[in-house]
Design an enzyme around this catalytic site. Structure first.
Site, mmCIF file in Angstrom:
data_model
loop_
_atom_site.group_PDB
_atom_site.id
_atom_site.type_symbol
_atom_site.label_atom_id
_atom_site.label_comp_id
_atom_site.label_asym_id
_atom_site.label_seq_id
_atom_site.Cartn_x
_atom_site.Cartn_y
_atom_site.Cartn_z
ATOM 1 N N ASN A 183 -60.788 -7.456 -91.367
ATOM 2 C CA ASN A 183 -59.810 -6.375 -90.756
ATOM 3 C C ASN A 183 -59.201 -5.505 -91.593
ATOM 4 O OD1 ASN A 183 -60.271 -7.738 -88.308
ATOM 5 N ND2 ASN A 183 -58.341 -8.923 -88.300
ATOM 6 N N ASN B 84 -61.470 -4.738 -86.181
ATOM 7 C CA ASN B 84 -61.173 -4.823 -84.615
ATOM 8 C C ASN B 84 -60.854 -3.580 -83.942
ATOM 9 O OD1 ASN B 84 -58.502 -4.891 -84.693
ATOM 10 N ND2 ASN B 84 -58.252 -6.952 -85.261
ATOM 11 N N SER C 266 -58.134 -2.625 -82.084
ATOM 12 C CA SER C 266 -56.843 -2.430 -82.219
ATOM 13 C C SER C 266 -56.753 -1.311 -83.650
ATOM 14 C CB SER C 266 -55.783 -3.435 -82.032
ATOM 15 O OG SER C 266 -56.104 -4.364 -82.964
ATOM 16 N N GLY D 265 -62.323 -14.147 -88.966
ATOM 17 C CA GLY D 265 -62.143 -14.995 -89.952
ATOM 18 C C GLY D 265 -63.390 -16.054 -89.869
ATOM 19 N N HIS E 156 -55.122 -17.088 -80.626
ATOM 20 C CA HIS E 156 -55.907 -17.794 -81.595
ATOM 21 C C HIS E 156 -54.975 -19.040 -81.834
ATOM 22 C CE1 HIS E 156 -58.780 -14.506 -82.029
ATOM 23 N NE2 HIS E 156 -57.883 -13.908 -82.618
#
Length: 333
Positions: free
Chosen positions: A159, A180, A182, A261, A308
């Site tokens: 990220n 990602n 965003s 991850g 998550h």
């Protein structure tokens, strides 16, 4: 002056003199001030980590700082992961699977997209002896693990993390970095040059973009190409992602979304003989000493709650560490 006034004045003068002498003595005896050393705070109930002591105790019972690779377990797990998911061939969208003129969902493979898709998977038939997989957990702050991370043959990162100010602790070598939706939206739509500045720290690394859309192509891929960035945008294959989700679900990691991850750890375990994992620690306290940690090594902005289940994922990583399949680093280097 009356006699009793003289007596009172003398008494006050004596008191003043005594006080001055005491202050002088104390000043002579006082040592130069030194800031106190930071002490690791004992774990208490905290809003930043409610109930985490029990979770930490549970995972640390299974964790050992000493580690030895188990060749048999490692080979069996790598082979199973390759058989079920085949990330080395299918994780990244390539032209050998999606030739020019075909469609990826509703998006035609043409123009800029066709020009940037690699002909074949960059991981096909590739094997590295050692790989570092670097998460962004606060456990990396002040860890001095940079040199150890960069000593690997290939480095995976998550990220678009900042590296320059933290090189001593996280290194700066990068082979693949996830991004990602965003993060890309935050850095590219308003100012394409801010995205270029952010990715410039990764050299010619692959930037693994999790979502392929017209907006991503317009606001990320095209500006990077126009600004002649050396990074190589690649796209995550969602068919591979579904297989990966099913694989980890069968291992007890049942999540709505596979984390960035876990994606790069999975890919690393297929293409690397020995995988070292850094910066993965889901709790707000350090495992050794139980002092406070920020969420990331560079900020304290947690994800949205419920997205998550990091502790469950981490328990599986500890299990793989215990079996000698990958090495999980929780100590400072």
């Amino acid at each position: 002056m009356k006699s009793y006034e003289v007596v009172v004045l003398m008494f006050l003068l004596c008191c003043l003199l005594t006080t001055v002498l005491r202050i002088t003595k104390v000043e002579n005896e006082v040592k130069p001030f030194k800031p106190p050393q930071m002490k690791r705070q004992p774990l208490e109930k905290s809003k930043t980590c409610p109930g985490c002591k029990g979770q930490i105790d549970k995972v640390m019972k299974e964790f050992s700082t000493s580690w030895e690779k188990n060749e048999k377990n490692n080979a069996e797990f790598r082979n199973l992961l390759h058989k079920k998911c085949n990330g080395s061939n299918h994780a990244i969208i390539c032209q050998d699977k999606y030739p020019r003129g075909s469609k990826i969902g509703k998006i035609p493979v043409a123009g800029d997209l066709a020009n940037i898709l690699p002909l074949h998977s960059p991981f096909f038939n590739k094997t590295w002896d050692t790989c570092s997989v670097v998460g962004n957990g606060g456990i990396l702050f002040d860890s001095n693990c940079g040199a150890k991370i960069d000593s690997a043959d290939f480095v995976f990162r998550c990220n678009l993390p900042p590296l320059d100010k933290f090189k001593k602790h996280v290194g700066n070598k990068s082979g693949l970095v996830t991004a990602n939706r965003s993060i890309l939206r935050l850095n590219s739509k308003s100012n394409p040059k801010s995205l270029l500045q952010r990715v410039s720290q990764y050299g010619d690394a692959m930037i693994l973009i999790s979502d392929l859309s017209s907006a991503i192509l317009a606001h990320t891929v095209k500006p990077l190409k126009q600004l002649k960035s050396p990074v190589r945008p690649v796209f995550l294959n969602h068919q591979y992602l579904q297989k990966l989700k099913a694989f980890w679900s069968s291992k007890g990691v049942k999540e709505r979304f596979v984390t960035s991850g876990l994606i790069i750890i999975s890919l690393a375990m297929e293409v690397c003989k020995t995988v070292n994992v850094y910066g993965f620690w889901p709790f707000g306290r350090h495992p050794f000493g139980l002092y406070y940690l920020s969420h990331h090594y560079y900020d304290n902005n947690p994800p949205k709650p419920g997205v998550h289940n990091m502790p469950v994922e981490f328990e599986k990583l500890v299990d793989l560490h215990r079996k000698g399949i990958l090495r999980l680093h929780l100590n400072n280097c």
